[in-house]
Scaffold this motif. Structure first.
Motif, PDB file in Angstrom:
ATOM      1  N   LEU A 277       0.956  -1.301  -0.079  1.00 19.51           N
ATOM      2  CA  LEU A 277       0.084   0.043  -0.006  1.00 19.51           C
ATOM      3  C   LEU A 277       0.782   1.294  -0.065  1.00 19.51           C
ATOM      4  O   LEU A 277       0.567   2.174  -0.731  1.00 19.51           O
ATOM      5  CB  LEU A 277      -0.808   0.065   1.176  1.00 19.51           C
ATOM      6  CG  LEU A 277      -2.031   1.370   1.395  1.00 19.51           C
ATOM      7  CD1 LEU A 277      -2.625   1.266   0.165  1.00 19.51           C
ATOM      8  CD2 LEU A 277      -2.562   1.378   2.716  1.00 19.51           C
ATOM      9  N   LEU A 278       1.938   1.257   0.850  1.00 18.73           N
ATOM     10  CA  LEU A 278       2.989   2.465   0.842  1.00 18.73           C
ATOM     11  C   LEU A 278       3.445   2.557  -0.437  1.00 18.73           C
ATOM     12  O   LEU A 278       3.803   3.754  -0.960  1.00 18.73           O
ATOM     13  CB  LEU A 278       3.948   2.298   2.026  1.00 18.73           C
ATOM     14  CG  LEU A 278       3.202   2.663   3.415  1.00 18.73           C
ATOM     15  CD1 LEU A 278       4.321   2.068   4.550  1.00 18.73           C
ATOM     16  CD2 LEU A 278       2.633   3.683   3.518  1.00 18.73           C
ATOM     17  N   ALA A 279       3.823   1.453  -1.265  1.00 14.72           N
ATOM     18  CA  ALA A 279       4.567   1.551  -2.387  1.00 14.72           C
ATOM     19  C   ALA A 279       3.370   2.235  -3.436  1.00 14.72           C
ATOM     20  O   ALA A 279       3.874   2.814  -4.109  1.00 14.72           O
ATOM     21  CB  ALA A 279       4.945   0.086  -2.931  1.00 14.72           C
ATOM     22  N   TYR A 280       2.236   1.682  -3.375  1.00 14.34           N
ATOM     23  CA  TYR A 280       1.240   2.108  -4.440  1.00 14.34           C
ATOM     24  C   TYR A 280       1.035   3.677  -4.212  1.00 14.34           C
ATOM     25  O   TYR A 280       0.977   4.493  -4.938  1.00 14.34           O
ATOM     26  CB  TYR A 280       0.017   1.314  -4.102  1.00 14.34           C
ATOM     27  CG  TYR A 280      -1.156   1.989  -5.180  1.00 14.34           C
ATOM     28  CD1 TYR A 280      -1.335   1.403  -6.207  1.00 14.34           C
ATOM     29  CD2 TYR A 280      -2.215   2.890  -4.485  1.00 14.34           C
ATOM     30  CE1 TYR A 280      -2.194   1.768  -7.111  1.00 14.34           C
ATOM     31  CE2 TYR A 280      -3.336   2.975  -5.212  1.00 14.34           C
ATOM     32  CZ  TYR A 280      -3.122   2.575  -6.565  1.00 14.34           C
ATOM     33  OH  TYR A 280      -4.198   2.772  -7.595  1.00 14.34           O
ATOM     34  N   LEU A 281       0.862   4.301  -2.804  1.00 14.42           N
ATOM     35  CA  LEU A 281       0.922   5.524  -2.544  1.00 14.42           C
ATOM     36  C   LEU A 281       2.136   6.267  -3.115  1.00 14.42           C
ATOM     37  O   LEU A 281       1.782   7.478  -3.325  1.00 14.42           O
ATOM     38  CB  LEU A 281       0.579   6.073  -0.954  1.00 14.42           C
ATOM     39  CG  LEU A 281      -0.619   5.105  -0.423  1.00 14.42           C
ATOM     40  CD1 LEU A 281      -0.695   5.571   0.824  1.00 14.42           C
ATOM     41  CD2 LEU A 281      -1.986   5.961  -1.288  1.00 14.42           C
ATOM     42  N   ALA A 282       3.115   5.701  -3.101  1.00 14.70           N
ATOM     43  CA  ALA A 282       4.352   6.346  -3.345  1.00 14.70           C
ATOM     44  C   ALA A 282       4.685   6.475  -4.874  1.00 14.70           C
ATOM     45  O   ALA A 282       5.635   7.238  -5.347  1.00 14.70           O
ATOM     46  CB  ALA A 282       5.637   5.967  -2.739  1.00 14.70           C
ATOM     47  N   ARG A 283       3.530   5.936  -5.585  1.00 14.64           N
ATOM     48  CA  ARG A 283       3.946   5.803  -7.316  1.00 14.64           C
ATOM     49  C   ARG A 283       3.988   7.291  -7.765  1.00 14.64           C
ATOM     50  O   ARG A 283       4.367   7.492  -8.951  1.00 14.64           O
ATOM     51  CB  ARG A 283       2.981   4.794  -7.818  1.00 14.64           C
ATOM     52  CG  ARG A 283       1.589   5.374  -8.022  1.00 14.64           C
ATOM     53  CD  ARG A 283       0.411   4.488  -8.217  1.00 14.64           C
ATOM     54  NE  ARG A 283      -0.554   5.013  -8.775  1.00 14.64           N
ATOM     55  CZ  ARG A 283      -1.355   5.543  -7.806  1.00 14.64           C
ATOM     56  NH1 ARG A 283      -1.264   5.514  -6.432  1.00 14.64           N
ATOM     57  NH2 ARG A 283      -2.664   6.017  -8.296  1.00 14.64           N
ATOM     58  N   ASN A 284       3.057   8.291  -7.234  1.00 15.68           N
ATOM     59  CA  ASN A 284       2.908   9.543  -7.778  1.00 15.68           C
ATOM     60  C   ASN A 284       4.033  10.463  -7.538  1.00 15.68           C
ATOM     61  O   ASN A 284       3.855  11.756  -7.370  1.00 15.68           O
ATOM     62  CB  ASN A 284       1.721  10.007  -7.722  1.00 15.68           C
ATOM     63  CG  ASN A 284       0.434   9.310  -8.270  1.00 15.68           C
ATOM     64  OD1 ASN A 284       0.754   8.465  -9.123  1.00 15.68           O
ATOM     65  ND2 ASN A 284      -0.564   8.944  -7.573  1.00 15.68           N
ATOM     66  N   LEU A 285       5.245   9.921  -6.837  1.00 18.06           N
ATOM     67  CA  LEU A 285       5.929  10.975  -6.430  1.00 18.06           C
ATOM     68  C   LEU A 285       6.568  11.641  -7.685  1.00 18.06           C
ATOM     69  O   LEU A 285       6.826  11.219  -8.808  1.00 18.06           O
ATOM     70  CB  LEU A 285       7.119  10.567  -5.459  1.00 18.06           C
ATOM     71  CG  LEU A 285       6.667   9.684  -4.182  1.00 18.06           C
ATOM     72  CD1 LEU A 285       7.752   9.140  -3.293  1.00 18.06           C
ATOM     73  CD2 LEU A 285       6.213  10.895  -3.368  1.00 18.06           C
ATOM     74  N   PRO A 286       7.287  12.794  -7.386  1.00 18.62           N
ATOM     75  CA  PRO A 286       8.210  13.506  -8.566  1.00 18.62           C
ATOM     76  C   PRO A 286       9.273  12.534  -9.195  1.00 18.62           C
ATOM     77  O   PRO A 286       9.602  11.936  -8.490  1.00 18.62           O
ATOM     78  CB  PRO A 286       8.546  14.557  -8.232  1.00 18.62           C
ATOM     79  CG  PRO A 286       7.785  14.867  -6.968  1.00 18.62           C
ATOM     80  CD  PRO A 286       7.265  13.493  -6.263  1.00 18.62           C
TER      81      PRO A 286
END
Length: 108
Positions: free
Chosen positions: A91-100
């Motif tokens: 879940l954390l990796a999924y949330l971090a997918r939109n990082l710059p």
């Protein structure tokens, strides 16, 4: 979690999230999650630990020892906890997918 919190705190709706992710909170999170797993393992191993089991059912000419897991509930609880940790990590990796794209944690 910290990287996600840093980028979320730059938005207006996430101003207070960064105070929950200091160095002490990170260490405490790791210690608590590890302690939970140690307690589950200790309870499982102390109540009904795995034992070797002699299996004569398949090959009678050879001695085959298999591991009998002891308590199925303890083993299932341990696997469920590890699965929960894996799901949270996903879940954390999924949330971090939109990082710059230009963000690199190891740059400095």
């Amino acid at each position: 979690m910290v990287v996600i919190a840093v980028f979320k705190s730059s938005r207006p709706e996430g101003q207070g999230t960064l105070k929950w992710f200091g160095a002490a909170q990170q260490r405490c999170t790791v210690l608590v999650l590890t302690a939970i797993q140690v307690v589950i393992c200790a309870v499982w191993l102390s109540t009904a630990s795995p034992t070797p089991h002699k299996n004569n059912q398949y090959i009678r000419s050879k001695i085959v020892f298999e591991c009998a897991i002891g308590s199925v509930a303890g083993f299932s609880l341990l696997l469920a906890y590890i699965g929960l940790l894996a799901a949270v990590s996903f879940l954390l990796a999924y949330l971090a997918r939109n990082l710059p794209d230009n963000f690199n944690e190891a740059k400095f």
